[in-house]
Scaffold this active site. Structure first.
Site, PDB file in Angstrom:
ATOM      1  N   GLU A 130       0.820  -1.216   0.000  1.00 57.15           N
ATOM      2  CA  GLU A 130       0.000   0.000   0.000  1.00 57.15           C
ATOM      3  C   GLU A 130       0.856   1.269   0.000  1.00 57.15           C
ATOM      4  O   GLU A 130       1.267   1.743   1.064  1.00 57.15           O
ATOM      5  CB  GLU A 130      -0.924   0.017   1.226  1.00 57.15           C
ATOM      6  CG  GLU A 130      -1.803   1.275   1.282  1.00 57.15           C
ATOM      7  CD  GLU A 130      -2.717   1.352   2.496  1.00 57.15           C
ATOM      8  OE1 GLU A 130      -2.552   0.542   3.428  1.00 57.15           O
ATOM      9  OE2 GLU A 130      -3.586   2.226   2.515  1.00 57.15           O
ATOM     10  N   LYS A 138      -2.682  -2.106  -2.906  1.00 54.73           N
ATOM     11  CA  LYS A 138      -3.697  -1.213  -2.341  1.00 54.73           C
ATOM     12  C   LYS A 138      -3.299   0.200  -2.741  1.00 54.73           C
ATOM     13  O   LYS A 138      -2.271   0.727  -2.303  1.00 54.73           O
ATOM     14  CB  LYS A 138      -3.769  -1.374  -0.823  1.00 54.73           C
ATOM     15  CG  LYS A 138      -4.802  -0.446  -0.165  1.00 54.73           C
ATOM     16  CD  LYS A 138      -5.247  -0.987   1.181  1.00 54.73           C
ATOM     17  CE  LYS A 138      -6.109   0.022   1.925  1.00 54.73           C
ATOM     18  NZ  LYS A 138      -6.752  -0.556   3.101  1.00 54.73           N
ATOM     19  N   SER A 198      -9.700   4.661   0.931  1.00 56.83           N
ATOM     20  CA  SER A 198     -10.598   5.803   0.711  1.00 56.83           C
ATOM     21  C   SER A 198      -9.921   7.128   1.021  1.00 56.83           C
ATOM     22  O   SER A 198     -10.302   8.159   0.438  1.00 56.83           O
ATOM     23  CB  SER A 198     -11.903   5.640   1.495  1.00 56.83           C
ATOM     24  OG  SER A 198     -11.682   5.524   2.879  1.00 56.83           O
ATOM     25  N   ARG A 201     -12.181   4.321   6.508  1.00 60.48           N
ATOM     26  CA  ARG A 201     -13.152   5.363   6.856  1.00 60.48           C
ATOM     27  C   ARG A 201     -14.429   5.316   6.027  1.00 60.48           C
ATOM     28  O   ARG A 201     -15.523   5.525   6.534  1.00 60.48           O
ATOM     29  CB  ARG A 201     -12.493   6.744   6.729  1.00 60.48           C
ATOM     30  CG  ARG A 201     -11.589   7.072   7.892  1.00 60.48           C
ATOM     31  CD  ARG A 201     -10.664   8.211   7.570  1.00 60.48           C
ATOM     32  NE  ARG A 201      -9.587   7.804   6.670  1.00 60.48           N
ATOM     33  CZ  ARG A 201      -8.646   8.619   6.221  1.00 60.48           C
ATOM     34  NH1 ARG A 201      -8.657   9.889   6.584  1.00 60.48           N
ATOM     35  NH2 ARG A 201      -7.698   8.177   5.415  1.00 60.48           N
TER      36      ARG A 201
HETATM   37  P1  13P Z   1      -8.986   4.622   4.590  1.00 60.86           P
HETATM   38  O1  13P Z   1      -9.942   3.968   3.631  1.00 60.86           O
HETATM   39  O2  13P Z   1      -9.662   5.257   5.765  1.00 60.86           O
HETATM   40  O3  13P Z   1      -8.021   5.536   3.884  1.00 60.86           O
HETATM   41  O4  13P Z   1      -8.112   3.483   5.254  1.00 60.86           O
HETATM   42  C1  13P Z   1      -7.701   2.401   4.528  1.00 60.86           C
HETATM   43  C2  13P Z   1      -6.439   1.897   5.054  1.00 60.86           C
HETATM   44  O5  13P Z   1      -6.318   0.752   5.384  1.00 60.86           O
HETATM   45  C3  13P Z   1      -5.313   2.826   5.145  1.00 60.86           C
HETATM   46  O6  13P Z   1      -4.132   2.142   5.414  1.00 60.86           O
END
Ligand code: 13P
Length: 340
Positions: free
Chosen positions: A177, A219, A261, A292
């Site tokens: 990610e 991600k 998100s 979120r």
């Molecule tokens: P958000 O969708 O709130 O950005 O979080 C996803 C996530 O796992 C961030 O590492």
């Protein structure tokens, strides 16, 4: 575990119409979320909240996996069932966040480097014993005056690749990610350039570390203007820019891309995913791994009260259903007209 086992898990993580629920907030982030609804951030309140999230009736129609935090991995339902087992009983894969957070990059205080490689092999062995099938590591790239620097992108890409190689060695699928933050006044073109460069560096580093792309899930953050940019973009523009950026940067061997998100509202995050899938077919399934954008409505309804658990679960079921429809490009704003 061999490469084809990893590939099978990765494919299951992006099974048709399914996404991943991210509930891996650190204690500090969870406290922030609880503060917003005046709930005290105690281990028991975190446990009760996460039980609510993982026991939504029918939730497994839309979820392939759930990303947990260390504490949650070791907690149980009120009835004493370990959370990884609760997920497995529903056919949902348990995952674990294994980075230890984003710290200041030495010599560049406005940039971050994600830490957690020390002792990671031993932690992965333990998480696998506790039931984890996949892991997550989040790198943070900030856009601003003169940043991101090449060395910030490179250092984060290298750490992601070292993490991914360790995960595969230990039979866990790594979610890779690299998040390009939405904060700032940059426009969508700047976000595109930074995201493209970041993804190129990440895949270069994965290749250098001999990571098998068939056993990785990306991600990604969407290509979107900064929150303070005067020129906001339409849903179609964000979707088109994101798809174009991914096509240029993500090898077709990657089994799937899931999105974070990042501060988008829940309905916009769903609309973006939907628009991207309407632009398909793509080389990879595009799905969701929101934190979120799935949890915000749940927190608003729950507010720490037992009597609200069922309606909070309905709110989560609804969001998961909308995002599942978006995986097929079949989401419509009319779907939002529901009552818990
Ligand atoms: P958000 O969708 O709130 O950005 O979080 C996803 C996530 O796992 C961030 O590492």
């Amino acid at each position: 575990m061999n490469a084809s086992d990893l590939e099978a898990i990765a494919k299951a993580m992006v099974a048709s119409g399914k996404g991943i629920l991210a509930i891996d907030e650190s204690h500090a982030t969870c406290k922030k979320r609880f503060d917003s609804i005046a709930v005290e951030a105690t281990p028991e309140n975190r446990r009760a909240y996460r039980e609510l999230l993982m026991t939504v009736p029918g939730g497994n129609e839309f979820l392939s996996g759930v990303i947990l935090y260390d504490e949650t991995m070791r907690q149980t339902t009120a009835q004493g069932v370990p959370f990884p087992d609760v997920l497995k009983q529903q056919g949902i894969l348990p995952g674990i966040k294994v980075d230890t957070g984003a710290m200041k990059l030495a010599g560049s205080p406005n940039e971050k480097i994600t830490e957690g490689l020390d002792g990671l092999r031993e932690r992965l062995v333990e998480y696998k014993q506790l039931g984890a099938c996949f892991a997550k590591w989040r790198a943070v790239i900030t856009i601003g005056e003169g940043i991101p620097s090449a060395r910030c992108i490179e250092a984060n890409a290298r750490a992601l690749a070292r993490y991914a190689a360790l995960c595969q060695e230990n039979g866990l699928v790594p979610i890779v990610e690299p998040e390009v933050l939405m904060e700032g006044d940059h426009d969508i073109a700047r976000c595109f350039d930074v995201t493209q460069e970041t993804l190129h560096q990440v895949f270069h580093a994965l290749h250098s570390q001999h990571v098998a792309l068939e056993g990785v899930i990306l991600k990604a953050s969407m290509v979107i203007p900064g929150g303070k940019c005067a020129a906001q973009a339409s849903v179609q523009e964000v979707a088109a820019a994101t798809v174009r950026c991914l096509r240029r940067s993500v090898p077709a061997a990657v089994p799937g891309v899931v999105f974070l998100s990042g501060g988008q509202s829940e309905e916009i995050a769903t609309a973006h995913l939907n628009a991207m899938n309407q632009m398909g077919p793509h080389a990879w399934p595009l799905s969701f791994s929101y934190g979120r954008a799935l949890q915000a409505p749940v927190l608003r309804v729950w507010r720490g009260m037992k009597e609200n658990v069922r309606s909070a679960q309905s709110a989560l079921y609804h969001r998961e259903k909308c995002n599942s429809a978006a995986c097929f490009g079949r989401y419509t704003p009319q779907m939002e007209n529901y009552t818990a």
